[in-house]
Design a protein around this motif. Structure first.
Motif, PDB file in Angstrom:
ATOM      1  N   GLN A 344     -11.922 -89.353  -4.546  1.00  0.00           N
ATOM      2  CA  GLN A 344     -11.570 -88.692  -3.291  1.00  0.00           C
ATOM      3  C   GLN A 344     -12.227 -89.380  -2.100  1.00  0.00           C
ATOM      4  OE1 GLN A 344     -12.766 -84.651  -3.999  1.00  0.00           O
ATOM      5  NE2 GLN A 344     -11.331 -84.394  -5.712  1.00  0.00           N
ATOM      6  N   ILE A 350      -9.922 -86.780   4.150  1.00  0.00           N
ATOM      7  CA  ILE A 350     -10.195 -85.642   3.267  1.00  0.00           C
ATOM      8  C   ILE A 350     -10.114 -84.374   4.107  1.00  0.00           C
ATOM      9  CG2 ILE A 350     -11.853 -84.543   1.715  1.00  0.00           C
ATOM     10  CD1 ILE A 350     -13.141 -87.333   1.362  1.00  0.00           C
ATOM     11  N   VAL A 371      -6.537 -86.720   0.817  1.00  0.00           N
ATOM     12  CA  VAL A 371      -6.978 -85.638  -0.059  1.00  0.00           C
ATOM     13  C   VAL A 371      -6.941 -84.315   0.699  1.00  0.00           C
ATOM     14  CG1 VAL A 371      -8.879 -84.744  -1.466  1.00  0.00           C
ATOM     15  CG2 VAL A 371      -8.485 -87.221  -1.312  1.00  0.00           C
ATOM     16  N   GLY A 399      -9.702 -80.946  -5.176  1.00  0.00           N
ATOM     17  CA  GLY A 399      -9.046 -81.906  -4.297  1.00  0.00           C
ATOM     18  C   GLY A 399      -7.747 -82.438  -4.889  1.00  0.00           C
ATOM     19  N   VAL A 401      -4.867 -85.260  -4.478  1.00  0.00           N
ATOM     20  CA  VAL A 401      -4.742 -86.577  -3.857  1.00  0.00           C
ATOM     21  C   VAL A 401      -3.270 -86.943  -3.698  1.00  0.00           C
ATOM     22  CG1 VAL A 401      -5.399 -89.007  -4.009  1.00  0.00           C
ATOM     23  CG2 VAL A 401      -6.917 -87.241  -4.955  1.00  0.00           C
ATOM     24  N   THR A 422      -8.649 -89.145 -11.083  1.00  0.00           N
ATOM     25  CA  THR A 422      -9.268 -87.827 -11.242  1.00  0.00           C
ATOM     26  C   THR A 422      -9.669 -87.562 -12.690  1.00  0.00           C
ATOM     27  OG1 THR A 422      -7.075 -86.839 -11.540  1.00  0.00           O
ATOM     28  CG2 THR A 422      -8.008 -86.793  -9.310  1.00  0.00           C
TER      29      THR A 422
END
Length: 506
Positions: A344, A350, A371, A399, A401, A422
């Motif tokens: 992330q 983000i 993210v 999170g 993505v 991830t």
């Protein structure tokens, strides 16, 4: 067998060896054909695992289930606390997040959580021959006793005999054991039936008089003196064990002339750091922690691991001056691997209104991704392919993505020498790990060739067998089995040790 067989392994301190002894007892029993399950009512850890049905539990309990040769499940760790960056913790109940709480808020929830823990323990006891329970911290935390759900509160509610593990390597083990017992009430003391001295080095003849005196002073026997096992290197439960996870190398592999150097950024809220275990067990791979830019300078691969606090740990990364070093690596075509929270951080942006509530934050911009944190936690066991190899992993993240370019890499993204995914646990897949390291060596200009027959699963099994050996060879297994079979010693059979804790009947 009776459904009543169970035992609680407590410790004089955190990191005394409760997890190791619990796993060792599980493996020892499993070898004898006993159907055994591990249990930990409450675990505080950032190192977690996803079960086959999508529940999140402590990684230590998953390891103990493997030691018991059974499939891990949510009932084995009904309450998991995952500390965040703001002094609050996420409460995971039966594998699902249910709240974010502070210490005082959590305390008010404990009576209800104890009920759920007891229900899970009773369920396991109905389905297994023996349940080996692990405590949390110390049973003598007298300020927390009235709401305890993992140590003596559990033992008294579920009628469990208790053995207490002490770490002799840190010193003061006899005082710690005596003091632990003395601080307990008479009712709690009745459940404590024996001791394990852990991490012993030296001549056992010098220790023997102390063990005899401890027995005389407390009325409880020492059930085992377990030697220090260097390089045991099991799944760590918390950051106290990090030095045993990495900072080691087995020397150059037999097929190459070079050592491959891996630097793992040690975030303050580091989570699932067991992802790098498989790298550290590869011959010729040197894995070490890094917190400063200069520690990345000679690394062939930099790993940004998982974190419970992506935005806060990204700010820490910047404060430490690591951002320019990472960007220079990427520009030079040197390998970087981001996993979960580390992935992330590699994004352009983000947006977090869930974990940190910081809103929109700039990422490192090393991958064409963005993210957004969602309220629902993703818990999954994905299966895929990379480098022509089958890869299994597990996901634990808020999170989400969005990828807008690059190559697909394990449901993540790759651009040049920068990979992100991830998926936790991907590096435990031997074929995939070898091919990734082969490309890392090529990009870094190293004459390193991965060993063709390294098996992470076999290495893990060998370590679990060492734990079974530890109990079988260094514990009084006859006395241990009698305790498991007999349950809590009858009232009056063990002496009460004054002065006792406040509120005791001393």
């Amino acid at each position: 067998m009776s459904t009543s067989k169970a035992l609680l392994v407590a410790g004089t301190t955190s990191d005394a060896g409760k997890s190791v002894v619990t796993a060792g007892i599980c493996r020892w029993l499993a070898r004898q054909g006993v159907r055994v399950a591990p249990f930990k009512a409450q675990n505080m850890s950032l190192n977690s695992f996803v079960t086959a049905d999508g529940a999140e539990i402590g990684r230590a309990q998953a390891m103990q289930a493997q030691a018991a040769r059974v499939e891990p499940e949510a009932a084995m760790n009904p309450v998991l606390l995952k500390p965040g960056a703001d002094g609050r913790s996420q409460v995971v109940l039966l594998g699902r997040p249910v709240a974010e709480v502070g210490a005082l808020d959590y305390r008010e929830r404990k009576p209800v959580l104890l009920e759920r823990a007891l229900e899970c323990l009773a369920d396991l006891r109905r389905r297994y021959d023996v349940v080996v329970c692990e405590g949390a911290g110390s049973p003598a935390e007298i300020n927390l006793r009235d709401r305890d759900i993992a140590n003596m509160g559990l033992a008294t509610a579920a009628a469990l005999p208790v053995v207490v593990v002490g770490d002799i390597d840190r010193g003061g083990v006899f005082a710690a054991m005596y003091g632990t017992l003395a601080l307990l009430s008479a009712e709690d003391q009745r459940h404590v039936a024996g001791w394990f001295v852990n991490k012993f080095r030296g001549d056992a003849r010098l220790l023997a008089p102390g063990l005899e005196m401890l027995h005389e002073l407390t009325g409880r026997p020492v059930l085992g003196t377990l030697p220090m096992l260097p390089g045991l290197w099991l799944d760590a439960e918390d950051s106290l064990d990090l030095s045993t996870v990495v900072d080691r190398a087995d020397g150059p592999g037999p097929l190459g002339a070079d050592v491959l150097r891996v630097a793992v950024v040690r975030f303050p809220r580091l989570s699932n750091f067991t992802d790098v275990d498989a790298l550290a067990q590869e011959p010729g791979v040197l894995v070490r922690w890094a917190t400063r830019p200069e520690e990345l300078a000679d690394a062939d691969l930099v790993v940004l691991p998982g974190t419970r606090a992506t935005v806060a740990d990204l700010a820490w990364l910047r404060e430490r001056g690591l951002e320019p070093a990472l960007k220079a690596r990427a520009a030079a075509g040197l390998p970087i691997l981001g996993v979960c929270g580390g992935y992330q951080m590699l994004a352009r942006s983000i947006e977090d209104e869930v974990e940190s509530r910081a809103g929109l934050v700039d990422g490192l911009g090393l991958l064409p991704t963005d993210v957004r944190f969602g309220a629902e936690k993703v818990l999954a066991r994905p299966v895929g392919e990379a480098y022509g190899q089958r890869v299994e992993g597990y996901e634990i993240h808020h999170g989400i993505v969005a990828v807008e370019g690059g190559e697909t890499f394990l449901d993540g993204c790759r651009v040049g020498s920068v990979w992100g995914t991830t998926w936790h646990g991907a590096l435990e897949n031997d074929g995939f790990r070898r091919e990734l390291l082969r490309e890392v060596a090529e990009l870094a200009g190293r004459a390193f060739v991965p060993a063709p027959d390294t098996s992470f699963a076999a290495a893990r099994e060998a370590r679990l067998d060492r734990l079974g050996d530890l109990i079988e060879e260094h514990a009084d297994t006859d006395a241990l089995w009698k305790l498991i079979e007999g349950g809590v010693p009858a009232a009056g059979t063990l002496p009460f040790l004054p002065p006792g804790a406040p509120g005791s009947d001393a």
